[in-house]
Write an enzyme that holds these catalytic residues in place. Structure first.
Site, short mmCIF file in Angstrom:
data_model
loop_
_atom_site.label_atom_id
_atom_site.label_comp_id
_atom_site.label_asym_id
_atom_site.label_seq_id
_atom_site.Cartn_x
_atom_site.Cartn_y
_atom_site.Cartn_z
N GLY A 1 0.80 -1.19 0.03
CA GLY A 1 0.08 -0.05 -0.09
C GLY A 1 0.95 1.12 0.14
N LYS B 1 4.44 19.43 -5.31
CA LYS B 1 4.31 19.84 -3.76
C LYS B 1 5.48 20.90 -3.71
CE LYS B 1 2.91 15.20 -1.63
NZ LYS B 1 3.28 14.18 -1.49
#
Lengths: 449, 449
Positions: free
Chosen positions: A188, A206
């Protein structure tokens, strides 16, 4: 008791679910900080029928954004879907209908920030986005509030947890990129389609947001020079390790001489320094301000609860009124408004131009005179050499074949002294065009602390 | 243009001078963040005649606090004198006359915080104090705003730059405590009277302030168990180093089972961990929140401009209105008010009670059977031993005489497995009372990451 604050949550994926859980499990605590209870009045998702095991009644979950944007009881829309559409339309709908918006969607802000911020200002609303950069690390607040007295000189950040997880596991387990990527997907830490993470897009978006806050300049994220980790192999990490370095995907912003230099790329960072010791899914940001000196922040950059922590802090800030103030003061820095804008507009965008050391890995022909030829090309471009690693073919860190080198070549690793990025690009191009190498050389900057 | 904000600065020592300089040199930048120009209307000092070389006209410097508190043009008093009096009277005077107050005085807040905060609330004013803890690191904002969605589980901090400078230099230069203290004084890292720094008082006062913000409990700082670095010697650092640790003065706060455990003491921290790698005058804070996980902050904890950075950020926050909101929300946590108070009052204060490993240095008699006797005493108290270092007398890290051991003794260093603090105190007391040791043993906790 002050009246309840009712919010709408758009998207109940990992972060959205975390927000609903955190608001429920820490309701008392959050109410003390906000001064009022905060309840999820409505969640909007693609598939309302899906059971998510959340502390949220089924009749509060629907699929139409208008259930939030047109609900007069709801004051804050929490936009936790990724990607550009329908996220952009949803945010516009929320703002048009008088909702303040909290979001974690960095792609949306990097792509459409000016338009959305302008709309929010026109509507007298605010957008808060602490969770969009570096997850639980309060880097947006740090730059826009806590370091407000500083001229920010530079930012260096490990902003993509997936890339950092992959690099750390490659290094620690001695595993290949492809194997670790599969592991990251199964655990994950990487999406089924990991390309936005491993090609540097996510970190670059970002960085564009941080650069806006730190330097008052809105930079189109896709104009920022960007290299991901998808071209790296284990041998590179091992050679860097032999020289005392680790490889990290580092976002860099630096101000100097009216220029703003931005870049995202894998870079060598010396073992023992904070960025080098940032491991796994952690993020880190190092900021230099003219007054405060070097500040360093480290924490979990993604994941359900760390990101929910930042989202709920923004919701609290919205409720108490801090977000409105911060959104307004951040706006004073905007390119489009006033003196700061004029100053910022004068700031040119470019790659990082200051002289740095570089790490070169070349697949050199395995015959006499080749090292002399390659170092000669470097010398012609004014680049001097700090150290060279040349092991007997395949001896050091694995079979040369394994890293894609042509037969009959040996890996040659060169650490240069500080040189200009332009010179190293020209030299590397010349080396790759010569008849003594096979395949493309890899050239990474070296960040000294 | 919005009207000018006029402030008064009390004290033009290191930090006060830094604030005046920063406001002057970054005036444009600060005005963009504050939305209005900020000017020093008045500075009050003990000796107005002294030339400080500041960008402040001589006729703006005087010696009477009333020149600020009674000046209707001044809205913010910036209190940058240390100690309790006259600082306390000055803050009361400022608040009584309607000024908001920004301060860096941690002793004053730790000693008189509740009284001063209560007065400010009664007068509808705010107190901001980011600079009081960890200098330029925005730890007050992080805890009271950015991590507001979290229940803070623990805080660990290196909060005293002087102690950390001394420990780092002892370790790196192999120098004795007394010599490094003199060096620190000559380089400005320690006061002429360094006792508040080296005996742990300063770190303890800062910990009390952080505990208030993080746990909503006002803890009298002098009830917090406290040990300074003034009892340490180079041999201790060297033995810790042999075991893979450094010694740092660490402030610890931990919540558990309705108890709030607080402590300031030298502790062993494993090399390579963030606290261990915090060097020189740097400060560091590691916080664990239930949602965000472990966050780490690192930066300059003292000095003219880093501290001024935090003070000016607070001034900007006062001007834009963020401080008033934060001061109000922090008040919701106060022991004296409402449900949070009730919850907090139920939280018992105590030393850190959880089981930890301990590092013991004993001056043992140099004769047969002594090690068996000492380990026997530990065993009787249920303490098992992880490792022992016993070098031939004086061989390892210097002459035993040099560390105050009696003749005929050898230093014996024991690392225990995790044990309760109560057990190790009883065991150490029993060992010190036995006839096989000379002088007092030193026992330090070991902090694992």
């Amino acid at each position: 008791m002050s009246p309840v604050v009712r919010i709408g949550v758009v998207g109940l994926g990992t972060v959205g679910s975390g927000v609903v859980r955190l608001l429920a499990q820490s309701a008392d605590h959050i109410e003390r900080h906000a001064g009022r209870p905060i309840v999820v009045e409505r969640a909007v998702v693609r598939d309302p029928a899906k059971d998510r095991g959340l502390p949220l009644a089924a009749d509060r979950i629907s699929s139409d954004i208008r259930d939030i944007s047109r609900n007069p009881d709801i004051s804050i829309g929490v936009l936790l879907v990724g990607g550009l559409e329908p996220a952009r339309s949803m945010m516009i709908d929320l703002l048009e209908h008088g909702k303040d918006v909290v979001t974690a969607n960095k792609a949306l802000l990097a792509e459409h920030g000016p338009e959305l911020f302008e709309l929010a200002r026109r509507k007298g609303r605010s957008i808060a986005f602490e969770a969009a950069v570096a997850g639980g690390i309060p880097i947006v607040a740090a730059i826009s509030e806590c370091l407000a007295a500083n001229r920010i000189e530079s930012i260096r950040g490990i902003l993509n947890g997936t890339s950092n997880f992959i690099l750390t596991r490659m290094e620690e387990d001695g595993a290949d990129y492809a194997d670790v990527l599969r592991l990251a997907q199964s655990e994950g830490y990487a999406e089924a389609d990991p390309s936005m993470d491993v090609d540097g897009t996510d970190a670059t978006q970002k960085l564009a947001i941080l650069a806006h806050l730190a330097f008052g300049t809105w930079v189109p994220w896709d104009e920022i020079p960007r290299t991901g980790i998808d071209g790296l192999d284990l041998d590179l990490l091992n050679y860097a390790g032999e020289l005392g370095y680790r490889i990290r995907l580092v976002a860099v912003a630096r101000r100097g001489d009216g220029r703003l230099a931005l870049r995202v790329s894998p870079a060598l960072v010396r073992k023992g320094t904070p960025l080098a010791e940032t491991r796994g899914a952690y993020n880190a940001v190092s900021i230099v301000g003219d007054a405060v000196g070097r500040m360093f922040f480290h924490g979990l950059g993604a994941g359900e609860m760390p990101t929910a922590s930042a989202v709920v802090a923004d919701i609290i800030d919205m409720v108490v009124g801090r977000s409105a103030i911060t959104f307004r003061t951040t706006g004073m820095l905007d390119v489009s408004t006033g003196a700061a804008g004029a100053a910022s507009a004068a700031m040119q965008l470019g790659g990082v131009e200051s002289h740095e050391r570089h790490f070169l890995r070349i697949h050199a022909a395995d015959r006499p005179g080749v090292l002399a030829r390659i170092t000669g090309i470097l010398g012609e471009h004014g680049i001097s050499i700090a150290s060279v690693i040349q092991h007997a073919g395949g001896e050091a860190t694995g079979d040369a074949d394994a890293v894609g080198a042509a037969a009959g070549t040996v890996p040659l690793v060169i650490m240069t002294h500080a040189c200009s990025p332009a010179a190293i690009v020209r030299a590397t191009t010349a080396i790759d065009a010569s008849d003594v190498v096979a395949g493309r050389s890899i050239c990474l900057p070296v960040l000294e602390e």
